[in-house]
Scaffold this active site. Sequence first.
Site, PDB file in Angstrom:
ATOM      1  N   CYS A  94       0.736  -1.215   0.074  1.00 31.03           N
ATOM      2  CA  CYS A  94       0.015  -0.081   0.061  1.00 31.03           C
ATOM      3  C   CYS A  94       0.908   1.075  -0.138  1.00 31.03           C
ATOM      4  O   CYS A  94       0.359   2.378  -0.326  1.00 31.03           O
ATOM      5  CB  CYS A  94      -0.991   0.201   1.163  1.00 31.03           C
ATOM      6  N   HIS A 346      -9.042   3.113  -2.928  1.00 31.74           N
ATOM      7  CA  HIS A 346      -7.506   2.868  -2.386  1.00 31.74           C
ATOM      8  C   HIS A 346      -6.709   1.745  -3.456  1.00 31.74           C
ATOM      9  O   HIS A 346      -6.808   0.595  -3.073  1.00 31.74           O
ATOM     10  CB  HIS A 346      -7.571   2.217  -0.990  1.00 31.74           C
ATOM     11  N   CYS A 377      -1.111   2.656   6.739  1.00 28.77           N
ATOM     12  CA  CYS A 377      -0.449   1.258   7.053  1.00 28.77           C
ATOM     13  C   CYS A 377      -0.471   0.609   5.887  1.00 28.77           C
ATOM     14  O   CYS A 377      -0.553   0.840   4.740  1.00 28.77           O
ATOM     15  CB  CYS A 377      -1.858   0.698   7.820  1.00 28.77           C
TER      16      CYS A 377
END
Length: 408
Positions: A94, A346, A377
């Site tokens: 991510c 996302h 995160c």
Amino acid sequence: MADRDVLFIDGVRTPFGRAGEKGMYWRTRADDLSVKTIRALLDRNPQIPLDRYDDVAIAATTQEGDQGLTLGRTAAILAGLPLGVPGFAIDRMCAGALTAATTMGSGVGFGAYDVAIAGGVEHMGHHPLGSGAEPNPRFVAEQLVSADALNMGKTAERLHDRFPGLTRERSDEYAMRSQQKAAAAYEAGLIQPDLVPVAIESDTGWGLAERDEGLRPETNRETLATLKTPFRPHGRVTAGNASGLNDGATASILASTAAVKEFGLKPRMRMVNFGFAGVEPEVMGLGPIPSTEKALQRAGLKIDDIGLFELNEAFAVQVLSFLDHFGIPDDDPSVNPYGGAIAFGHPLASSGVRLMNQLSRQFAEHPEVRYGVTAMCVGLGQGGTIIWENTNWNGKKHARAAASKGRN
């Protein structure tokens, strides 16, 4: 500004689409999304000669198919950069684009680069998280991590378990506000300046993607309360209080002070310091807490020095755990003023630059804020944080600093 300051010049992104056959990018290649963002940067900044770009770093979590073949290099060539400009791919799940920015920024600060491009792309419709990966069986056989540590939804449920004060009701309330803030930001024209329209093909012909596909401005508490909990019976994580599965790309320009002077650029913010940290993979949502503490310590700052936060919102509970740790209210106006990933989406490795874009726009609106944070995160138990300085700072104190002084 010192000659080797790392300055954020510009950032763009595609609208984020829903992953899957019904998503707007189903017939669009991932690398073409990345090319679109790089091309837009070049067009928006014509004063930078193309042969003066020193490197291109493009992140992707699943580096295969149309996300493979050293994306930074292939996308740079396809975008029209000279063959003398190198490029590479990078992966921190991510935090891919966030890591691309810190890597390029480190090169600028060291003196190896004057101008660099950092970004990311993720086409989760073509490449679902974990596709093509073959985790080593020792992870589970030797009990190094839990068997469900790679299931992000289950790790979010564990945050609810660990901190009973992080209730579903709080997560739903936070998610509703994220959607409302994103809708208000769109209505005010605050998101559109950094969006790159993309031509898309569907069964009905060609169209133009100009808006994020997952926005749900009508979201309310009553609807959120009825949603199922797919990761656990009677759980607390739902499709409404988590980010979606998305496709999209981002790119940004980082430059030295010398390059800013030479090309007459107007920097939007300065990179102060950054930190990455590891936590138990089973509670990966806690990652931004130690990474932010590390970045603050290295920068010689305290949390009350930070006047604006861009936190990724993979899950509402993940943001709430961060806010509780640092003693920040759930509805603090300094946190994600334009909304976050729960509303926008996302697309994994691309999201870091979206955070940077939004923070830099907020800096322009709030010259009283000197420092801001972009943090997120990361799967497998990590967190990443960059601290930025507002180049528009007017020497005054931001609202959170004033409130902190009153408490003390």
